[in-house]
Design a protein around this motif. Structure first.
Motif, PDB file in Angstrom:
ATOM      1  N   ALA B  93      28.639  18.174 -15.273  1.00 12.34           N
ATOM      2  CA  ALA B  93      28.639  16.867 -15.942  1.00 12.34           C
ATOM      3  C   ALA B  93      27.869  16.924 -17.263  1.00 12.34           C
ATOM      4  O   ALA B  93      28.338  16.399 -18.274  1.00 12.34           O
ATOM      5  CB  ALA B  93      28.048  15.811 -15.019  1.00 12.34           C
ATOM      6  N   ASP B  94      26.703  17.588 -17.252  1.00  6.72           N
ATOM      7  CA  ASP B  94      25.902  17.670 -18.482  1.00  6.72           C
ATOM      8  C   ASP B  94      26.688  18.358 -19.591  1.00  6.72           C
ATOM      9  O   ASP B  94      26.725  17.898 -20.734  1.00  6.72           O
ATOM     10  CB  ASP B  94      24.596  18.450 -18.239  1.00  6.72           C
ATOM     11  CG  ASP B  94      23.729  17.770 -17.201  1.00  6.72           C
ATOM     12  OD1 ASP B  94      24.063  16.631 -16.825  1.00  6.72           O
ATOM     13  OD2 ASP B  94      22.741  18.392 -16.750  1.00  6.72           O
ATOM     14  N   GLN B  95      27.322  19.497 -19.231  1.00  5.58           N
ATOM     15  CA  GLN B  95      28.080  20.245 -20.239  1.00  5.58           C
ATOM     16  C   GLN B  95      29.244  19.430 -20.780  1.00  5.58           C
ATOM     17  O   GLN B  95      29.518  19.433 -21.977  1.00  5.58           O
ATOM     18  CB  GLN B  95      28.616  21.540 -19.637  1.00  5.58           C
ATOM     19  CG  GLN B  95      27.534  22.505 -19.223  1.00  5.58           C
ATOM     20  CD  GLN B  95      28.125  23.806 -18.703  1.00  5.58           C
ATOM     21  OE1 GLN B  95      29.001  24.386 -19.313  1.00  5.58           O
ATOM     22  NE2 GLN B  95      27.649  24.256 -17.566  1.00  5.58           N
ATOM     23  N   VAL B  96      29.929  18.726 -19.857  1.00  2.00           N
ATOM     24  CA  VAL B  96      31.099  17.938 -20.271  1.00  2.00           C
ATOM     25  C   VAL B  96      30.671  16.820 -21.209  1.00  2.00           C
ATOM     26  O   VAL B  96      31.314  16.579 -22.238  1.00  2.00           O
ATOM     27  CB  VAL B  96      31.834  17.378 -19.032  1.00  2.00           C
ATOM     28  CG1 VAL B  96      32.855  16.330 -19.441  1.00  2.00           C
ATOM     29  CG2 VAL B  96      32.519  18.499 -18.276  1.00  2.00           C
ATOM     30  N   ILE B  97      29.554  16.156 -20.884  1.00  2.00           N
ATOM     31  CA  ILE B  97      29.114  15.037 -21.730  1.00  2.00           C
ATOM     32  C   ILE B  97      28.775  15.520 -23.143  1.00  2.00           C
ATOM     33  O   ILE B  97      29.213  14.936 -24.134  1.00  2.00           O
ATOM     34  CB  ILE B  97      27.907  14.321 -21.091  1.00  2.00           C
ATOM     35  CG1 ILE B  97      28.387  13.524 -19.875  1.00  2.00           C
ATOM     36  CG2 ILE B  97      27.231  13.374 -22.093  1.00  2.00           C
ATOM     37  CD1 ILE B  97      27.279  13.009 -19.004  1.00  2.00           C
ATOM     38  N   SER B  98      28.028  16.619 -23.233  1.00  2.00           N
ATOM     39  CA  SER B  98      27.657  17.073 -24.581  1.00  2.00           C
ATOM     40  C   SER B  98      28.879  17.564 -25.341  1.00  2.00           C
ATOM     41  O   SER B  98      29.028  17.304 -26.538  1.00  2.00           O
ATOM     42  CB  SER B  98      26.554  18.132 -24.509  1.00  2.00           C
ATOM     43  OG  SER B  98      27.105  19.410 -24.385  1.00  2.00           O
ATOM     44  N   ALA B  99      29.808  18.233 -24.644  1.00  2.86           N
ATOM     45  CA  ALA B  99      31.026  18.722 -25.314  1.00  2.86           C
ATOM     46  C   ALA B  99      31.887  17.554 -25.781  1.00  2.86           C
ATOM     47  O   ALA B  99      32.482  17.593 -26.862  1.00  2.86           O
ATOM     48  CB  ALA B  99      31.821  19.618 -24.377  1.00  2.86           C
ATOM     49  N   MET B 100      31.950  16.498 -24.957  1.00  6.24           N
ATOM     50  CA  MET B 100      32.759  15.351 -25.316  1.00  6.24           C
ATOM     51  C   MET B 100      32.234  14.704 -26.594  1.00  6.24           C
ATOM     52  O   MET B 100      33.016  14.302 -27.460  1.00  6.24           O
ATOM     53  CB  MET B 100      32.743  14.346 -24.160  1.00  6.24           C
ATOM     54  CG  MET B 100      33.900  13.382 -24.172  1.00  6.24           C
ATOM     55  SD  MET B 100      35.432  14.120 -24.732  1.00  6.24           S
ATOM     56  CE  MET B 100      36.566  13.692 -23.512  1.00  6.24           C
ATOM     57  N   GLY B 101      30.921  14.635 -26.714  1.00  8.72           N
ATOM     58  CA  GLY B 101      30.327  14.064 -27.929  1.00  8.72           C
ATOM     59  C   GLY B 101      30.774  14.821 -29.161  1.00  8.72           C
ATOM     60  O   GLY B 101      31.179  14.230 -30.166  1.00  8.72           O
ATOM     61  N   VAL B 102      30.741  16.144 -29.067  1.00  6.44           N
ATOM     62  CA  VAL B 102      31.138  16.983 -30.200  1.00  6.44           C
ATOM     63  C   VAL B 102      32.601  16.738 -30.559  1.00  6.44           C
ATOM     64  O   VAL B 102      32.957  16.518 -31.715  1.00  6.44           O
ATOM     65  CB  VAL B 102      30.902  18.475 -29.869  1.00  6.44           C
ATOM     66  CG1 VAL B 102      31.497  19.351 -30.953  1.00  6.44           C
ATOM     67  CG2 VAL B 102      29.420  18.751 -29.708  1.00  6.44           C
ATOM     68  N   THR B 103      33.473  16.771 -29.525  1.00  2.80           N
ATOM     69  CA  THR B 103      34.899  16.601 -29.789  1.00  2.80           C
ATOM     70  C   THR B 103      35.199  15.223 -30.363  1.00  2.80           C
ATOM     71  O   THR B 103      36.005  15.083 -31.288  1.00  2.80           O
ATOM     72  CB  THR B 103      35.704  16.839 -28.504  1.00  2.80           C
ATOM     73  OG1 THR B 103      35.543  18.195 -28.128  1.00  2.80           O
ATOM     74  CG2 THR B 103      37.172  16.562 -28.709  1.00  2.80           C
ATOM     75  N   LEU B 104      34.542  14.190 -29.823  1.00  2.00           N
ATOM     76  CA  LEU B 104      34.782  12.844 -30.334  1.00  2.00           C
ATOM     77  C   LEU B 104      34.434  12.759 -31.812  1.00  2.00           C
ATOM     78  O   LEU B 104      35.185  12.176 -32.597  1.00  2.00           O
ATOM     79  CB  LEU B 104      33.977  11.807 -29.538  1.00  2.00           C
ATOM     80  CG  LEU B 104      34.508  11.514 -28.136  1.00  2.00           C
ATOM     81  CD1 LEU B 104      33.624  10.501 -27.434  1.00  2.00           C
ATOM     82  CD2 LEU B 104      35.937  11.000 -28.192  1.00  2.00           C
ATOM     83  N   SER B 105      33.315  13.375 -32.215  1.00  2.00           N
ATOM     84  CA  SER B 105      32.981  13.284 -33.643  1.00  2.00           C
ATOM     85  C   SER B 105      33.949  14.103 -34.484  1.00  2.00           C
ATOM     86  O   SER B 105      34.324  13.683 -35.579  1.00  2.00           O
ATOM     87  CB  SER B 105      31.521  13.677 -33.918  1.00  2.00           C
ATOM     88  OG  SER B 105      31.102  14.676 -33.056  1.00  2.00           O
ATOM     89  N   LEU B 106      34.387  15.257 -33.965  1.00  2.00           N
ATOM     90  CA  LEU B 106      35.355  16.070 -34.712  1.00  2.00           C
ATOM     91  C   LEU B 106      36.672  15.317 -34.905  1.00  2.00           C
ATOM     92  O   LEU B 106      37.216  15.250 -36.017  1.00  2.00           O
ATOM     93  CB  LEU B 106      35.601  17.390 -33.969  1.00  2.00           C
ATOM     94  CG  LEU B 106      36.697  18.283 -34.537  1.00  2.00           C
ATOM     95  CD1 LEU B 106      36.351  18.721 -35.947  1.00  2.00           C
ATOM     96  CD2 LEU B 106      36.901  19.504 -33.650  1.00  2.00           C
ATOM     97  N   VAL B 107      37.170  14.738 -33.810  1.00  2.00           N
ATOM     98  CA  VAL B 107      38.445  14.025 -33.870  1.00  2.00           C
ATOM     99  C   VAL B 107      38.329  12.806 -34.785  1.00  2.00           C
ATOM    100  O   VAL B 107      39.224  12.526 -35.592  1.00  2.00           O
ATOM    101  CB  VAL B 107      38.896  13.614 -32.449  1.00  2.00           C
ATOM    102  CG1 VAL B 107      40.076  12.663 -32.506  1.00  2.00           C
ATOM    103  CG2 VAL B 107      39.259  14.841 -31.641  1.00  2.00           C
ATOM    104  N   THR B 108      37.214  12.091 -34.683  1.00  2.00           N
ATOM    105  CA  THR B 108      37.020  10.930 -35.554  1.00  2.00           C
ATOM    106  C   THR B 108      37.024  11.352 -37.020  1.00  2.00           C
ATOM    107  O   THR B 108      37.697  10.737 -37.853  1.00  2.00           O
ATOM    108  CB  THR B 108      35.694  10.222 -35.221  1.00  2.00           C
ATOM    109  OG1 THR B 108      35.638  10.009 -33.813  1.00  2.00           O
ATOM    110  CG2 THR B 108      35.584   8.898 -35.939  1.00  2.00           C
ATOM    111  N   ALA B 109      36.289  12.430 -37.318  1.00  2.00           N
ATOM    112  CA  ALA B 109      36.250  12.915 -38.699  1.00  2.00           C
ATOM    113  C   ALA B 109      37.654  13.259 -39.187  1.00  2.00           C
ATOM    114  O   ALA B 109      38.052  12.903 -40.305  1.00  2.00           O
ATOM    115  CB  ALA B 109      35.333  14.129 -38.800  1.00  2.00           C
ATOM    116  N   ALA B 110      38.424  13.943 -38.333  1.00  2.00           N
ATOM    117  CA  ALA B 110      39.771  14.353 -38.722  1.00  2.00           C
ATOM    118  C   ALA B 110      40.648  13.139 -39.005  1.00  2.00           C
ATOM    119  O   ALA B 110      41.397  13.107 -39.982  1.00  2.00           O
ATOM    120  CB  ALA B 110      40.396  15.219 -37.628  1.00  2.00           C
TER     121      ALA B 110
END
Lengths: 279, 313
Positions: B93-110
């Protein structure tokens, strides 16, 4: 109009040339695709190696020709498979209607919402890498656009007078589907199939790029790109060449597909009763 | 609307249930003893001897029918217990939450990048259909659809990072490292957004209220800003949601190429290393989010077509 026609003709010619060259690879390829020559690693283009060599001194042109057969055949097979499955399901749902239609349309919605790449990764994780898992991974989510298209077109055609007429004179459902419905679907479905082929080719390349497609020593365009990437600044042709080929094929089929969809859309333009009631 | 909402929500729930059931079955479908795999995902220490395996198997309820096990697994998952990663032995769960944060910001930026690029392009070509600008914009953006990310990314890196050394080649350390991956991810959305804005502008320009605005003396610029642009945003808003869902899963390649610790990279690593609990948690979260956003897109689409009136491309 003339201009579009030339773009389409040009696309067809380029596509035929690439597919032809890949098909004839065993005879026209200048070198063995796996032949290594470590003294000629990352060589620039020369008369012996038209596109230079990769990090193991293998001829890039020969590898492009050889690798094309995997990329193109998986993409083509996946297109045909998804097309048959999708059109079959689409016609079934439109002809049967009722709960079957509801069920199939919901399934379609569900699959459409699943991220394609994640599903592919998942299937490869469960079944391993290689030709068949790759094909399955692309088919599971790939049939949905065909089903949507076939369903709405079948609804349309079924509302036309000649389908009722055929039923009245006693034609079997199978006869009606093959003789009256499928011919009307052929054009748009072919257009869609062409567009999907381009998309699937890029997806096959993506999975191969990630190392989930072909297994070495066999190569394909995606895995060539991945292998050449660390050496990109010394031998940029290693990433340029396979990329340009994938891009060119995808672009050509997109142009052809849009043309086909455009051409075949004409006879179906007349709105049917069904279309007017369906939102 | 209510009927529509009920139907959509049911589809959403079914999608997540079906996907999660498939994910739940992974330990049983993959080669090897499922019991040991499940124990390994639940118990921190190494368990080797048969008697303790049997004991743990019983206490974890691994002899129960699959459906019972599934419901138990799902309940744990919803409460945030996704088990322990095989690789790092830390909670998934910890890994998924931190990874999700990264992906969300990447996708938003794109997507922000895609909107910023495609709005002016779409307006420019939509206002003068058939012009040289229009043809150039349309040709180039349509060609972008055929560009594979795994080709664009190395080329962008080669030119902008290696040769010109303007940007970092990979990683996720400083703010500039988001530029190249976001640009790569934005290419295809740019193609679709531009075409949608163009169509929207074309439709709007022909509408009566635009003619009226011009007639009552608004300048061309005012008309575009006040009437044409807002109308052309309708199709883009739907597309935006659709692409947001699409890129959540579609960022795998880009994250792997740029070594970004997001969901795509997490899923890829999990698959390559046969880290079953990590893959399970990652897939369920990505699928749930993607399905939710897609449903949201349907609602937005429905709402806009109802209020604006007329079909949205």
């Amino acid at each position: 109009m003339r201009k579009r026609l030339t773009a389409t003709t040009l696309s067809v010619l380029v596509l035929v040339a690439i597919v032809g060259a890949v098909a004839l690879a065993p005879w026209i390829s200048p070198h063995q695709s796996s032949e290594q020559s470590l003294s000629e690693r990352l060589a620039a283009p020369s008369s012996a190696h038209w596109l230079g060599t990769d990090h193991l001194g293998r001829d890039i042109l020969s590898r492009l020709l050889d690798g094309g057969s995997f990329s193109l055949s998986v993409a083509a097979l996946a297109t045909v498979l998804t097309c048959i499955v999708g059109v079959g399901i689409g016609i079934l749902s439109a002809r049967r209607r009722g709960w079957i239609d509801e069920l199939l349309t919901r399934t379609n919605d569900v699959l459409l919402a699943l991220p394609e790449m994640v599903v592919a990764l998942f299937i490869v994780a469960a079944l391993g890498t290689g030709f068949w898992p790759l094909l399955l991974a692309l088919t599971v989510t790939g049939w949905t656009p065909f089903a949507r298209l076939a369903r709405s077109l079948t609804y349309d055609v079924s509302a036309r007078g000649f389908v009722d007429a055929a039923r009245v004179v006693g034609c079997s459902p199978r006869f009606i589907i093959f003789r009256h419905i499928l011919p009307h679907l052929a054009g748009p479905v072919l257009g869609q199939a062409t567009l999907r082929f381009g998309h699937l080719l890029i997806s096959v390349g993506a999975l191969s790029y990630l190392g989930l497609g072909v297994q070495p020593p066999q190569s394909d365009w995606g895995s060539m790109l991945a292998a050449a990437q660390p050496y990109a600044d010394r031998a940029p042709l290693g990433i340029l060449a396979p990329g340009i080929v994938i891009f060119t094929v995808a672009l050509c089929v997109t142009v052809i597909g849009q043309r086909a969809a455009h051409m075949s859309a004409v006879p179906l333009l007349a709105p049917s009763a069904e279309q007017r009631t369906q939102p | 609307m209510l009927h529509f909402a009920a139907k959509r929500t049911t589809t959403l729930v079914i999608a997540v249930v079906v996907a999660s059931f498939a994910v739940f079955l992974v330990p049983y479908l993959t080669p090897g003893d499922p019991v040991r795999k499940i124990i390994r995902s639940r118990v921190a220490g190494e368990v080797i001897d048969d008697s303790s395996v049997r004991q743990l198997s019983q206490s974890l309820g691994l002899d129960d029918p699959l459906l019972v096990q599934y419901i138990r697994w799902l309940r744990e998952l919803i409460s945030g217990n996704m088990g322990l990663s095989f690789g790092s032995r830390t909670p998934v769960a910890d890994q998924v939450i931190s990874a999700m944060g990264v992906t969300l910001s990447l996708v938003t930026a794109a997507l922000v990048l895609a909107v910023v690029v495609s709005l002016p392009l779409g307006v420019l070509s939509g206002l003068r259909p058939g012009s040289l600008t229009d043809r150039a914009v349309t040709t180039v953006t349509q060609a972008l659809i055929a560009v594979p990310e795994y080709w664009a990314a190395p080329l962008l890196v080669l030119v902008l990072a290696v040769k010109l050394t303007l940007l970092p080649t990979a990683g996720w350390t400083d703010p500039t490292s988001v530029v190249l991956p976001a640009l790569t991810l934005a290419l295809r959305p740019i193609a679709f957004f531009t075409s949608a804005v163009r169509t929207g502008v074309l439709d709007a320009a022909a509408a009566a209220h635009i003619q009226a605005a011009r007639a009552r003396g608004l300048s061309a610029r005012q008309t575009v800003m006040r009437h044409v642009l807002p109308n052309s945003l309708v199709p883009v808003s739907t597309l935006l949601a659709v692409w947001f869902a699409g890129l959540l899963g579609g960022s795998v390649i880009v994250e792997v190429i740029f070594a970004i610790p997001g969901m795509g990279k997490l899923l890829f690593d999990a698959v390559v290393n046969s880290d079953i609990p990590l893959a399970q948690g990652g897939v369920v979260v990505v699928v749930a989010l993607a399905v939710a956003v897609t449903t949201l897109a349907d609602f937005i689409h429905r709402f806009l077509t109802k209020t604006v009136g007329g079909p949205v491309a």
